[in-house]
Design an enzyme around this catalytic site. Structure first.
Site, PDB file in Angstrom:
ATOM      1  N   HIS A 297       0.785  -1.137  -0.094  1.00 54.01           N
ATOM      2  CA  HIS A 297       0.018  -0.163  -0.159  1.00 54.01           C
ATOM      3  C   HIS A 297       1.050   1.137   0.090  1.00 54.01           C
ATOM      4  O   HIS A 297       1.994   1.148   0.756  1.00 54.01           O
ATOM      5  CB  HIS A 297      -0.911   0.037   1.101  1.00 54.01           C
ATOM      6  CG  HIS A 297      -1.757   1.168   1.352  1.00 54.01           C
ATOM      7  ND1 HIS A 297      -1.532   2.304   1.744  1.00 54.01           N
ATOM      8  CD2 HIS A 297      -3.332   1.122   0.982  1.00 54.01           C
ATOM      9  CE1 HIS A 297      -2.653   3.008   1.505  1.00 54.01           C
ATOM     10  NE2 HIS A 297      -3.672   2.297   1.205  1.00 54.01           N
TER      11      HIS A 297
ATOM     12  N   ASP B  55       0.834   4.280   1.231  1.00 50.68           N
ATOM     13  CA  ASP B  55       1.166   4.821   2.467  1.00 50.68           C
ATOM     14  C   ASP B  55       2.141   3.928   3.581  1.00 50.68           C
ATOM     15  O   ASP B  55       2.725   4.508   4.344  1.00 50.68           O
ATOM     16  CB  ASP B  55      -0.148   5.072   3.433  1.00 50.68           C
ATOM     17  CG  ASP B  55      -0.812   6.198   2.761  1.00 50.68           C
ATOM     18  OD1 ASP B  55      -0.596   7.062   2.200  1.00 50.68           O
ATOM     19  OD2 ASP B  55      -2.312   6.027   2.941  1.00 50.68           O
ATOM     20  N   LYS B  56       2.005   2.728   3.496  1.00 50.07           N
ATOM     21  CA  LYS B  56       2.773   1.720   3.927  1.00 50.07           C
ATOM     22  C   LYS B  56       4.388   1.840   3.445  1.00 50.07           C
ATOM     23  O   LYS B  56       5.228   1.522   4.016  1.00 50.07           O
ATOM     24  CB  LYS B  56       2.283   0.372   4.121  1.00 50.07           C
ATOM     25  CG  LYS B  56       1.372   0.300   5.354  1.00 50.07           C
ATOM     26  CD  LYS B  56       2.179   0.067   6.613  1.00 50.07           C
ATOM     27  CE  LYS B  56       1.542   0.614   7.623  1.00 50.07           C
ATOM     28  NZ  LYS B  56       2.213   1.651   8.511  1.00 50.07           N
TER      29      LYS B  56
ATOM     30  N   GLU C 203      10.470  11.748   6.662  1.00 51.22           N
ATOM     31  CA  GLU C 203       9.077  11.819   5.934  1.00 51.22           C
ATOM     32  C   GLU C 203       9.312  11.318   4.377  1.00 51.22           C
ATOM     33  O   GLU C 203      10.308  11.904   3.688  1.00 51.22           O
ATOM     34  CB  GLU C 203       8.587  13.257   5.981  1.00 51.22           C
ATOM     35  CG  GLU C 203       8.264  13.662   7.347  1.00 51.22           C
ATOM     36  CD  GLU C 203       7.285  13.045   8.315  1.00 51.22           C
ATOM     37  OE1 GLU C 203       6.491  12.362   7.805  1.00 51.22           O
ATOM     38  OE2 GLU C 203       7.325  13.495   9.380  1.00 51.22           O
TER      39      GLU C 203
ATOM     40  N   GLU D 104      14.191  16.277   8.873  1.00 47.78           N
ATOM     41  CA  GLU D 104      15.248  16.716   9.577  1.00 47.78           C
ATOM     42  C   GLU D 104      16.306  15.802  10.303  1.00 47.78           C
ATOM     43  O   GLU D 104      15.635  14.762  10.861  1.00 47.78           O
ATOM     44  CB  GLU D 104      14.793  17.765  10.759  1.00 47.78           C
ATOM     45  CG  GLU D 104      13.824  18.818  10.193  1.00 47.78           C
ATOM     46  CD  GLU D 104      12.601  18.461  10.056  1.00 47.78           C
ATOM     47  OE1 GLU D 104      11.826  18.712   9.299  1.00 47.78           O
ATOM     48  OE2 GLU D 104      12.138  17.770  10.981  1.00 47.78           O
TER      49      GLU D 104
ATOM     50  N   LYS E 171      -5.814  -4.200   0.908  1.00 46.39           N
ATOM     51  CA  LYS E 171      -6.405  -3.816   2.272  1.00 46.39           C
ATOM     52  C   LYS E 171      -7.114  -5.053   2.645  1.00 46.39           C
ATOM     53  O   LYS E 171      -7.690  -5.811   1.833  1.00 46.39           O
ATOM     54  CB  LYS E 171      -7.184  -2.718   1.955  1.00 46.39           C
ATOM     55  CG  LYS E 171      -6.683  -1.265   1.682  1.00 46.39           C
ATOM     56  CD  LYS E 171      -7.502  -0.385   1.759  1.00 46.39           C
ATOM     57  CE  LYS E 171      -6.810   1.210   1.559  1.00 46.39           C
ATOM     58  NZ  LYS E 171      -7.840   2.245   1.571  1.00 46.39           N
TER      59      LYS E 171
ATOM     60  N   PHE F  70      -8.914  -4.330  -9.589  1.00 44.97           N
ATOM     61  CA  PHE F  70      -8.095  -3.601  -8.993  1.00 44.97           C
ATOM     62  C   PHE F  70      -6.616  -3.956  -9.589  1.00 44.97           C
ATOM     63  O   PHE F  70      -5.779  -4.567  -8.958  1.00 44.97           O
ATOM     64  CB  PHE F  70      -8.214  -3.864  -7.393  1.00 44.97           C
ATOM     65  CG  PHE F  70      -7.112  -3.016  -6.570  1.00 44.97           C
ATOM     66  CD1 PHE F  70      -6.628  -2.107  -6.969  1.00 44.97           C
ATOM     67  CD2 PHE F  70      -7.013  -3.414  -5.149  1.00 44.97           C
ATOM     68  CE1 PHE F  70      -5.857  -1.483  -6.294  1.00 44.97           C
ATOM     69  CE2 PHE F  70      -6.170  -2.909  -4.191  1.00 44.97           C
ATOM     70  CZ  PHE F  70      -5.525  -1.530  -4.826  1.00 44.97           C
TER      71      PHE F  70
ATOM     72  N   ASP G  43      -2.545   5.731  -6.365  1.00 50.34           N
ATOM     73  CA  ASP G  43      -2.870   6.651  -5.090  1.00 50.34           C
ATOM     74  C   ASP G  43      -1.502   7.114  -4.409  1.00 50.34           C
ATOM     75  O   ASP G  43      -0.568   6.355  -4.173  1.00 50.34           O
ATOM     76  CB  ASP G  43      -3.667   5.937  -3.858  1.00 50.34           C
ATOM     77  CG  ASP G  43      -4.058   7.059  -2.898  1.00 50.34           C
ATOM     78  OD1 ASP G  43      -4.138   8.173  -2.955  1.00 50.34           O
ATOM     79  OD2 ASP G  43      -4.803   6.337  -1.887  1.00 50.34           O
ATOM     80  N   ALA G  44      -1.394   8.665  -4.137  1.00 52.72           N
ATOM     81  CA  ALA G  44      -0.118   8.897  -3.369  1.00 52.72           C
ATOM     82  C   ALA G  44       0.018   8.446  -2.018  1.00 52.72           C
ATOM     83  O   ALA G  44      -0.911   7.990  -1.359  1.00 52.72           O
ATOM     84  CB  ALA G  44      -0.180  10.273  -3.306  1.00 52.72           C
TER      85      ALA G  44
ATOM     86  N   ARG H 227       0.492   8.059   7.569  1.00 54.09           N
ATOM     87  CA  ARG H 227      -1.032   8.192   7.329  1.00 54.09           C
ATOM     88  C   ARG H 227      -1.916   6.993   7.563  1.00 54.09           C
ATOM     89  O   ARG H 227      -3.386   7.330   7.276  1.00 54.09           O
ATOM     90  CB  ARG H 227      -1.405   8.583   6.022  1.00 54.09           C
ATOM     91  CG  ARG H 227      -2.539   9.411   5.480  1.00 54.09           C
ATOM     92  CD  ARG H 227      -2.568  10.311   4.187  1.00 54.09           C
ATOM     93  NE  ARG H 227      -2.220   9.335   3.116  1.00 54.09           N
ATOM     94  CZ  ARG H 227      -2.191   9.820   1.987  1.00 54.09           C
ATOM     95  NH1 ARG H 227      -2.332  11.217   1.775  1.00 54.09           N
ATOM     96  NH2 ARG H 227      -1.851   9.366   0.991  1.00 54.09           N
ATOM     97  N   LYS H 228      -1.379   6.048   8.291  1.00 53.44           N
ATOM     98  CA  LYS H 228      -2.059   4.811   8.936  1.00 53.44           C
ATOM     99  C   LYS H 228      -1.928   4.677  10.249  1.00 53.44           C
ATOM    100  O   LYS H 228      -1.623   3.706  10.653  1.00 53.44           O
ATOM    101  CB  LYS H 228      -1.507   3.438   7.885  1.00 53.44           C
ATOM    102  CG  LYS H 228      -2.225   3.758   6.588  1.00 53.44           C
ATOM    103  CD  LYS H 228      -3.498   3.347   6.390  1.00 53.44           C
ATOM    104  CE  LYS H 228      -3.980   3.365   4.958  1.00 53.44           C
ATOM    105  NZ  LYS H 228      -4.398   4.901   4.624  1.00 53.44           N
TER     106      LYS H 228
ATOM    107  N   LYS I 240      10.748   8.108  13.010  1.00 54.80           N
ATOM    108  CA  LYS I 240      11.140   8.929  14.117  1.00 54.80           C
ATOM    109  C   LYS I 240      12.068   8.346  14.887  1.00 54.80           C
ATOM    110  O   LYS I 240      11.657   7.103  15.384  1.00 54.80           O
ATOM    111  CB  LYS I 240      10.026   9.470  14.928  1.00 54.80           C
ATOM    112  CG  LYS I 240       8.940  10.066  14.150  1.00 54.80           C
ATOM    113  CD  LYS I 240       7.877  10.511  14.972  1.00 54.80           C
ATOM    114  CE  LYS I 240       6.820  11.753  14.035  1.00 54.80           C
ATOM    115  NZ  LYS I 240       5.565  11.965  14.935  1.00 54.80           N
TER     116      LYS I 240
ATOM    117  N   LYS J 290      11.710  10.739  20.188  1.00 53.74           N
ATOM    118  CA  LYS J 290      10.548  11.301  19.821  1.00 53.74           C
ATOM    119  C   LYS J 290       9.124  10.480  20.581  1.00 53.74           C
ATOM    120  O   LYS J 290       9.062   9.539  20.097  1.00 53.74           O
ATOM    121  CB  LYS J 290      10.021  11.228  18.289  1.00 53.74           C
ATOM    122  CG  LYS J 290      10.740  12.510  17.359  1.00 53.74           C
ATOM    123  CD  LYS J 290      12.266  12.395  17.400  1.00 53.74           C
ATOM    124  CE  LYS J 290      12.696  13.295  16.400  1.00 53.74           C
ATOM    125  NZ  LYS J 290      14.173  13.452  16.377  1.00 53.74           N
TER     126      LYS J 290
ATOM    127  N   ASP K 294       6.163  10.409  20.490  1.00 54.57           N
ATOM    128  CA  ASP K 294       5.053  10.016  19.790  1.00 54.57           C
ATOM    129  C   ASP K 294       5.356   8.493  19.496  1.00 54.57           C
ATOM    130  O   ASP K 294       4.289   7.862  19.578  1.00 54.57           O
ATOM    131  CB  ASP K 294       5.166  10.678  18.343  1.00 54.57           C
ATOM    132  CG  ASP K 294       4.546  12.126  18.275  1.00 54.57           C
ATOM    133  OD1 ASP K 294       3.800  12.313  19.179  1.00 54.57           O
ATOM    134  OD2 ASP K 294       4.699  12.676  17.186  1.00 54.57           O
TER     135      ASP K 294
END
Length: 385
Positions: free
Chosen positions: A16, A18-19, A44, A57, A166, A231, A239-240, A245-246, A266, A270, A272
């Protein structure tokens, strides 16, 4: 009267878009942290039709061949042919990495030797006794399906599959306990020449029925396999893709709140990422200790501040000891400073690429130290369980 509802969780395959972005960001992190454990990394990745952009960064003395790393990740995922819409050899890769702001760095790497939180924010951890790995059943099953899709594609069992895909699993609950599967949805990229009936039968037989426990399989399950019927165009061509985003796929499938921060790319200063891992570790050990059948942890931080500004433990009304005692137990037994978390979970290792697909939690992987149940005896002793 019993309370009935259906709860759904989603997973996506490693192909996918995003992955793919998450895996590239974490592969870069792994490369750098292996050579410079004190590096500060915020990486990123953006993927679209025929190109990849790497941004973010760094503060490090290590050199990372960003383009080579990105191409190798894409190759391993399986985008090895231009007919798939994205090819690791021909895709353009742009490196836009910059240097970490000194304003941030002075709050993280403090003169006293302490490590301050890399950002403000709130993180959640969760565990429940629905599965042996103490994860919610819907997300656990969805991850197993998407991982199996990749396996049967790569080993040739279903050679007509392509990397993007998916899965969704909808589970019926009665009084908060999972009792059956209601619906399974799978959408998988495929060769343009495969017949739909062949693909559908293959996915049900070789993927779904291979990973869903027999006790949960029944004739009442509704299957939606590639519900649009086709598909072929997938991955970054369709798709970008973007790092982070997941976040619900990465965590608990929506079964508990989310603080909003993504993980991939990260380094562990971090919070997060690292505090979310610690929150899972605490929640899992509390459930394994018998404190409650279900535990949600929230930890919040301020940038540059060493200790969390708040800790919340929610035992969902099922606690077997006083909640204030549980919070006291957490404060006493677990070091929640960034340096404490990094040391406790041994996070300065190149382990992150493996976290970036099929969930960061509930995995049987010795590198995932936050999944260990090694604090149970201490918790029981503290709480007199």
């Amino acid at each position: 009267m019993p309370k009935e509802y259906i709860f759904t969780s989603e997973s996506v395959t490693e192909g996918h878009p995003d992955k793919m972005a998450d895996q590239i960001s974490d592969a870069i992190l792994d490369y750098i942290i292996e050579r410079d454990p004190n590096a500060r990394v915020a990486c990123e990745t953006l993927l679209s039709n025929g190109f990849c952009v790497i941004a973010g960064e760094l503060k490090t003395h290590a050199y990372a061949p960003m383009q080579d790393i990105a191409r190798e990740v894409v190759r391993q995922i399986g985008y090895t042919d231009a007919s798939y819409g994205f090819d690791y050899r021909s895709a353009g890769v742009l490196n836009g990495i910059g240097e970490q702001s000194p304003d941030i760095n002075q709050g993280v790497d403090q003169l006293c030797g302490e490590i301050g939180a890399g950002d403000q924010g709130l993180m959640f951890g969760y565990a429940c006794n629905e599965t042996p790995e103490l994860m919610p059943l819907p997300i656990s099953l969805a991850h197993k399906i998407t991982a199996k899709l990749a396996e049967v594609r790569k080993n040739g069992t279903l050679p007509y599959l392509r990397p993007d895909g998916k899965a969704q699993v909808s589970v019926k609950y009665i009084d908060g306990k999972p009792v059956s599967i209601d619906t399974i949805v799978v959408s998988t990229q495929h060769d343009p020449d495969v017949e739909y009936d062949v693909l559908k039968a293959g996915v049900i037989q070789e993927v779904i029925k291979e990973v869903i426990p027999k006790a949960l399989l029944s004739d009442d399950i509704t299957y939606h396999i590639n519900p649009t019927g086709r598909f072929v165009i997938g991955g970054p061509q369709g798709d970008a893709g973007l790092t982070g985003r997941k976040i619900i796929v990465d965590t608990y499938g929506g079964s508990c709140p989310h603080g909003g921060g993504a993980f991939s790319g990260k380094d562990p200063t971090k919070v997060d990422r690292s505090a979310a891992y610690m929150a899972r570790y605490i929640a899992k050990n509390l459930v394994a200790s018998g404190v409650s059948d279900k535990v949600t942890i929230q930890i919040a931080y301020a940038i540059g501040v060493v200790q969390p500004v708040s800790i919340m433990v929610d035992t969902h009304g099922e606690e077997r000891v006083d909640n204030a005692q549980v919070v006291a137990c957490v404060r006493k037994l677990f070091d929640l400073s960034p340096a404490g978390i990094i040391k406790s979970l041994d996070l300065l290792r190149p382990i992150y690429r493996n976290t970036a697909s099929y969930g960061h939690f509930g995995r049987e992987n010795e590198d995932f130290t936050w999944e260990k149940k090694d604090r149970v005896d201490e918790i029981k002793a503290f709480l007199s369980l």
